[in-house]
Structures are given as structure tokens and as C-alpha cells.
Scaffold this motif. Sequence first.
Motif, mmCIF file in Angstrom:
data_model
loop_
_atom_site.group_PDB
_atom_site.id
_atom_site.type_symbol
_atom_site.label_atom_id
_atom_site.label_comp_id
_atom_site.label_asym_id
_atom_site.label_seq_id
_atom_site.Cartn_x
_atom_site.Cartn_y
_atom_site.Cartn_z
ATOM 1 N N PHE A 114 2.322 -1.886 -6.419
ATOM 2 C CA PHE A 114 2.157 -0.727 -5.538
ATOM 3 C C PHE A 114 0.737 -0.207 -5.754
ATOM 4 O O PHE A 114 0.400 0.272 -6.835
ATOM 5 C CB PHE A 114 3.166 0.373 -5.869
ATOM 6 N N THR A 117 0.946 6.858 -4.990
ATOM 7 C CA THR A 117 1.466 5.519 -5.236
ATOM 8 C C THR A 117 2.726 5.575 -6.089
ATOM 9 O O THR A 117 3.692 4.846 -5.835
ATOM 10 C CB THR A 117 0.393 4.666 -5.926
ATOM 11 N N HIS A 168 -3.308 0.372 -3.363
ATOM 12 C CA HIS A 168 -4.106 1.052 -2.356
ATOM 13 C C HIS A 168 -4.669 0.038 -1.353
ATOM 14 O O HIS A 168 -4.452 -1.169 -1.497
ATOM 15 C CB HIS A 168 -5.225 1.830 -3.041
ATOM 16 N N ARG A 179 0.853 -1.189 0.000
ATOM 17 C CA ARG A 179 0.000 0.000 0.000
ATOM 18 C C ARG A 179 0.891 1.243 0.000
ATOM 19 O O ARG A 179 1.981 1.234 0.582
ATOM 20 C CB ARG A 179 -0.904 0.024 1.244
ATOM 21 N N HIS A 180 0.441 2.293 -0.639
ATOM 22 C CA HIS A 180 1.212 3.531 -0.673
ATOM 23 C C HIS A 180 1.468 4.061 0.737
ATOM 24 O O HIS A 180 0.770 3.721 1.699
ATOM 25 C CB HIS A 180 0.479 4.598 -1.493
#
Length: 242
Positions: free
Chosen positions: A168, A78, A170, A11-12
Amino acid sequence: MEQLQWLGVIRHGQSTGNVIAQDAETGGLEAIDIPERDADVPLSPTGREQAEAVGSWLSGLSPGERPQVAIVSPYLRTRQTAELALAGTGIPAVVDERLRDRELGVLDLLTGRGVEARLPEEYARRARHGKFYYRPPGGESWVDVLLRLRALLRELRQDHPGGRVLLFGHEATVLLVRYLAESLSEAELMEVAHATTVANCSISTWRRGDDVLRPELFNSVAHLHQEGAPPTRQEDVNAEPV
């Protein structure tokens, strides 16, 4: 079709929008005052430090264990996370729009209190249909996101047979990749979702075994607790080996 050898999803890092949204929720507000459109929300200073901690984790992997390619959501937070994490690793990155965050439609920039107060019919419809199938007007359900993730993963298996791929994305990406990788049911996914706050810059991984992807880590934040890494709120830590 040959499976991937290894799949990871991150997750970012913490974004400025995450901070504003959390303050709005805890403050009992109805609306979230984020000035940028969702695709343009940047990382916070803490988010940048978290992304650099991911980079340290990647650099610590042996050459034979490192991802061969990274696939990145096009959203700014991201892309910034990937750029910082991949710096100096030599891992190539490709942006793919199918990894974008779930689109919320009319619910965008509303807190839970705001949806109930301003859109009571949607609030009731969401409660009736459940998170998995509920699609807000102008937005997406989790099932809609799954359709694009299925297509992406199918292409990755074709393009990188036996390969090691890092995503990568959310919060929803992490949960829904787990759903696909482990062939969960809706009920099993909801149980995970209700019990888990997916931490910013958490790492989740699966490794091929017996011709299927088997889970290694889920929502791991151990790399964020190393010396010099930014602190992680206790309520965001649900890391577990699986």
C-alpha cells in the motif's frame, strides 16, 4: 534467490490533500493550502469508500490467491486505506517507512505554476535533469525512492520466498515498482508516467512465470465501478491489462 510468487501494489484512496491540490492546479494557484504535514493527510470520504471497495476485491479472492502479508507506507492516508481494505480478511499488515511518499523538499505545497513563478532556477533545473534524476533541495529524486524500494523488495524476497505480498503506497510507488518488476529503462518509465494518471485505490499486480514477475494488471479500477462503489473520474482511469 527465489522470487515472490505474486506482487501487488495499491495506491492510497483519495485524500483531502488530493482534492485541495487538484483544485489549486485547476484554479491556477501557485500554492496548495493543505493544513497538515504530508504524513498526516487523511482520506476523504470518497477515499474511504474506495478503500472499502478494495476490501471487497480482496475478500472475493480465493484463499490460495489472497496476499499473505501487506506492507504499508507509514503515511496516514495509506494506513487508513490498508486498515479499511484489510478489515476482516485476516491479512497481516506491517508498516515500513521505505514505502513513504517521495519527499519534495522546497517544492512541497507548490503547484506547477508556483514552482515556475517562485523557484524559476529549480524549474529550469528540473526541466534539464528530468523527473527521474532531478532532486529538489531538501527532497528526493525518483532514483532516491528506487534505492529504498530495491532494498525493501530484496528483503521481501528473502523473508517470503515464493510468497504473495501486497504493498500500500503512493503514486510514485506504483510507477517505480513497475519499473523494478519489469526491468524498464528510464525512457520506458517516462513513457508510462506521461501516459498514466495513477488512480486512487488502483490495483497493479505481477505474477511469477518463467522465474520472473510478469505483469497482470496495471492501474486497474474495475473494482471501483462495481455496484455501490464510488465514482472514478474518467481522467483518472488508465486501467489496462499488461
